[in-house]
Design an enzyme around this catalytic site. Structure first.
Site, short mmCIF file in Angstrom:
data_model
loop_
_atom_site.label_atom_id
_atom_site.label_comp_id
_atom_site.label_asym_id
_atom_site.label_seq_id
_atom_site.Cartn_x
_atom_site.Cartn_y
_atom_site.Cartn_z
N HIS A 163 85.03 38.07 -0.84
CA HIS A 163 85.93 38.68 0.41
C HIS A 163 85.80 38.04 1.62
O HIS A 163 86.81 37.59 2.29
CB HIS A 163 85.62 40.24 0.61
CG HIS A 163 85.90 41.03 -0.61
ND1 HIS A 163 84.52 41.46 -1.32
CD2 HIS A 163 86.78 41.51 -1.24
CE1 HIS A 163 85.23 42.20 -2.53
NE2 HIS A 163 86.49 42.44 -2.17
N LEU A 222 81.81 35.52 -8.43
CA LEU A 222 81.30 36.86 -7.47
C LEU A 222 81.93 38.02 -7.91
O LEU A 222 83.34 38.01 -7.72
CB LEU A 222 81.14 36.48 -6.17
CG LEU A 222 80.19 35.30 -5.66
CD1 LEU A 222 79.86 35.38 -4.42
CD2 LEU A 222 78.67 35.40 -6.29
N GLY A 269 92.32 36.92 -3.61
CA GLY A 269 91.58 36.07 -4.30
C GLY A 269 92.18 35.65 -5.84
O GLY A 269 92.77 36.27 -6.46
N LYS A 270 91.94 34.39 -6.05
CA LYS A 270 92.39 33.90 -7.40
C LYS A 270 91.27 34.34 -8.51
O LYS A 270 91.76 34.48 -9.85
CB LYS A 270 92.23 32.43 -7.44
CG LYS A 270 93.27 31.81 -6.76
CD LYS A 270 93.10 30.29 -7.00
CE LYS A 270 94.17 29.44 -6.23
NZ LYS A 270 94.10 27.93 -6.47
#
Ligand code: PAF
Length: 274
Positions: free
Chosen positions: A33, A181, A144-145
């Site tokens: 993040h 993550l 995010g991908k």
């Protein structure tokens, strides 16, 4: 960082904010993040983050009530990466009446892959993201991908509904062994954590094979699923798809390989662009 719990307070603060970059989250923030916020920071005058655990995107068997809420630690993370404004509404602020209007992604994008395992999830995501966009009115929004299907749905929604927002897909942040993550990694036992990087390794094997000219996607997918099974995983899918709408590949389309599998009680997802 200014914290806003109401729409009116945020709107007032953003009245003269210049170019706004926005990164929505559900909190429980990790370095993945933080990298979204850093990307946002480089692209705009003002960075806005949100934390809202969106009931609409959770199914009846999902973990809405026990979703980790770590507000103090999240604020420290956001402050450290230079976020200017945090929008953190409660449910009454965002859904003062039960939501009756929804943004429904087309079935072919909604009911595949993650959507097949979580019916209604992407309708909930598209609806809350639209609402957050209407509140923040960003020029840029970062996603995010890691959640590739979510990014695909939002990109296509913004395009089809002519929302004047640039969507930025940010690279997945990984541990040294390649594990993407995710808040869910915290559920893994030490043994499972050692095993968990195998999903990424299998996707990488497919990427290399395709880059070397292998177009036998079904065989590559099946072999990866079999190896995961043999190593104690329960694979839901390993598939090669096109990047635009995640349908099976045709001709010269840009591709992505996506995988989802359970390791013990924890379901992990990952993907790699080819
Ligand atoms: O990716 C997430 O954290 C959520 O799906 C999002 C985009 C914040 C919508 O609730």
């Amino acid at each position: 960082m200014q914290i806003h719990h109401t729409i009116s307070s945020l709107r007032e603060a953003l009245a003269n904010a210049g170019r706004i970059a926005f990164a929505p989250t559900m909190g429980n923030l990790h370095p993945g993040h933080a990298s979204l916020m850093q990307e946002a920071r480089q692209r705009a005058d003002t960075v806005v983050a949100s934390i809202f655990v969106n009931r609409l995107q959770f199914g009846p068997r999902d973990d809405f009530d026990c979703y980790p809420r770590t507000f103090e630690a999240d604020c420290a993370t956001l402050t450290a990466v230079g976020v200017d404004h945090l929008f953190a509404p409660d449910e009454n602020e965002l859904y003062p009446v039960p939501q009756q209007y929804f943004v429904q992604p087309p079935q072919a994008q909604d009911m595949i892959l993650e959507g097949a395992f979580r019916p209604g999830h992407f309708r909930g995501v598209a609806t809350v993201v639209t609402k957050l966009f209407n509140i923040v009115r960003p020029d840029i929004a970062c996603f995010g991908k890691k959640d590739y299907q979510q990014l695909m749905v939002i990109r296509n929604m913004v395009h089809e509904l002519a929302m004047p927002i640039e969507i930025v897909g940010c690279e997945t942040v990984r541990a040294d062994d390649g594990l993407a993550l995710s808040s869910r990694n915290g559920y893994l036992s030490p043994d499972e954590r050692r095993e968990a990087a195998r999903l990424h390794a299998e996707l990488k094997t497919i990427v290399e094979a395709v880059r070397n000219g292998n177009r036998n996607y079904r065989t590559l997918e099946k072999l990866a699923e079999e190896r995961l099974l043999k190593s104690g995983w329960e694979p839901d899918y390993v598939v090669v798809r096109n990047q635009i709408d995640l349908q099976p590949p045709q001709d010269d389309q840009a591709l992505v390989v996506l995988g989802a599998a359970k390791l013990g009680a924890t379901r992990l997802i990952d993907n790699l662009e080819i």
